[in-house]
Design a protein around this motif. Structure first.
Motif, PDB file in Angstrom:
ATOM      1  N   LYS A 204      13.689 -14.979  21.853  1.00 32.29           N
ATOM      2  CA  LYS A 204      12.851 -15.386  20.562  1.00 32.29           C
ATOM      3  C   LYS A 204      14.025 -15.243  19.551  1.00 32.29           C
ATOM      4  N   LEU A 205      14.190 -16.409  18.794  1.00 31.49           N
ATOM      5  CA  LEU A 205      14.897 -16.446  17.815  1.00 31.49           C
ATOM      6  C   LEU A 205      14.393 -15.597  16.327  1.00 31.49           C
ATOM      7  N   LYS A 206      13.168 -15.315  16.381  1.00 38.62           N
ATOM      8  CA  LYS A 206      12.708 -14.855  15.210  1.00 38.62           C
ATOM      9  C   LYS A 206      13.385 -13.509  14.788  1.00 38.62           C
ATOM     10  N   TYR A 207      13.664 -12.638  15.878  1.00 42.42           N
ATOM     11  CA  TYR A 207      14.180 -11.380  15.844  1.00 42.42           C
ATOM     12  C   TYR A 207      15.490 -11.406  14.942  1.00 42.42           C
ATOM     13  N   SER A 208      16.080 -12.566  14.945  1.00 39.95           N
ATOM     14  CA  SER A 208      17.366 -12.595  14.104  1.00 39.95           C
ATOM     15  C   SER A 208      17.472 -13.118  12.939  1.00 39.95           C
ATOM     16  N   ASN A 209      16.517 -13.469  12.171  1.00 38.99           N
ATOM     17  CA  ASN A 209      16.417 -13.892  10.826  1.00 38.99           C
ATOM     18  C   ASN A 209      16.899 -12.806   9.838  1.00 38.99           C
ATOM     19  N   PRO A 210      18.200 -12.733   9.089  1.00 38.34           N
ATOM     20  CA  PRO A 210      18.555 -11.662   8.411  1.00 38.34           C
ATOM     21  C   PRO A 210      17.895 -11.140   7.290  1.00 38.34           C
ATOM     22  N   ILE A 211      16.740 -11.859   7.168  1.00 36.79           N
ATOM     23  CA  ILE A 211      15.981 -11.309   5.966  1.00 36.79           C
ATOM     24  C   ILE A 211      15.435  -9.716   6.433  1.00 36.79           C
ATOM     25  N   HIS A 212      15.343  -9.751   7.831  1.00 35.53           N
ATOM     26  CA  HIS A 212      14.752  -8.423   8.111  1.00 35.53           C
ATOM     27  C   HIS A 212      15.792  -7.252   8.071  1.00 35.53           C
ATOM     28  N   LEU A 213      16.887  -7.359   8.014  1.00 30.84           N
ATOM     29  CA  LEU A 213      17.718  -6.473   7.696  1.00 30.84           C
ATOM     30  C   LEU A 213      17.987  -5.972   6.048  1.00 30.84           C
TER      31      LEU A 213
END
Length: 287
Positions: free
Chosen positions: A172-181
């Motif tokens: 799932k690509l959603k995990y790698s949205n950089p906003i979570h960083l």
């Protein structure tokens, strides 16, 4: 590592073949899909990679990716990579990778790798590991990393791993949205964070996080520079000129191809050495 002897430092090199463990045939379809997506077939051993980079006078950071919980595939041992770096300190730096789902055992491993094997940082791949970087399950690992004053690299954006498989292979690509960083950078302000790759389709989010949080950097790996989004080149030439780093994603992309295209991608010539070597040297504690 004497950076004066090096032409560049590549902060994003994958360990692909173990000389200690037999290859894990489980999930071979992921390898085949990645080879098709990236148009590559050669998977060098760790010693072959060391020889390759030494011949080119390029220092490099190498890591495996531990996605054992989410993908069920054995990782290459962190110890194998770390021992190779200890034996080749003139050219190689080892980062470790620990699946955040390993909990307290993962924390114990991180401490051991830092103390006994002198690893110099950690690699996370939220898509293949199946976690949001700001999930509390990863925070005990970050605490160990921050305490040791080490950087960590996070995959961001689209992933070639799983591309073309039914359902993306379940990844799932959603995990790698950089906003979570952004949460991680705020909660661990003294820990250096490297957002890996142009973060398509979330490039603006990555630039915003990097601009706002001065402990955040961006590595330029995984794409040929001729395909970089224009805003990434714009910020690398201006406000983020001290926080963008050369990375190739070897062996998926070779440093020769990357550096050739880099010369023609609109980066200001006076910033080339900063991007190719100086910024990485500072983040890695070499300068």
């Amino acid at each position: 590592m004497n950076i004066q002897d090096l032409d560049a430092i590549d902060v994003h090199v994958h360990a692909e073949v173990s000389c200690r463990c037999p290859p894990d045939a489980f999930g071979r379809e992921f390898d085949e899909a990645a080879e098709k997506y990236f148009k590559f077939h050669h998977r060098p051993t760790i010693p072959q990679t060391i020889e390759y980079y030494r011949e080119r006078k390029i220092g490099f950071v190498m890591f495996t990716v531990d996605s054992e919980a989410n993908m069920g595939r054995r990782r290459i041992p962190n110890e194998e990579i770390a021992e190779a770096a200890l034996q080749n300190p003139d050219i190689m730096i080892a980062f470790a990778s620990i699946d955040p789902h390993k909990g307290k055992m993962g924390v114990r491993e991180a401490r051991r790798l830092i103390e006994d094997y002198q690893v110099k940082g950690f690699k996370f791949h939220p898509t293949t590991q199946g976690f949001f970087p700001n999930d509390a399950l990863a925070y005990p690992l970050y605490e160990v990393i921050a305490e040791a004053g080490l950087p960590c690299i996070f995959h961001s954006g689209h992933s070639g791993i799983g591309t073309g498989l039914p359902g993306g292979g379940g990844l799932k690509l959603k995990y790698s949205n950089p906003i979570h960083l952004d949460d991680v950078a705020a909660d661990f302000p003294d820990m250096k964070i490297i957002i890996a790759h142009p973060s398509w389709p979330w490039q603006d989010e990555a630039l915003s996080v990097c601009l706002h949080k001065h402990n955040v950097h961006i590595d330029l790996s995984g794409w040929s520079p001729k395909y970089f989004p224009p805003q990434l080149v714009q910020y690398a030439n201006t406000q983020l000129k001290d926080r963008v780093l050369f990375g190739s994603d070897f062996p998926l992309i070779t440093p020769e191809r990357w550096m050739k295209d880099f010369q023609e991608a609109g980066f200001r010539p006076e910033l080339h050495q900063r991007i190719l070597k100086d910024n990485a040297a500072r983040v890695l504690g070499l300068a």
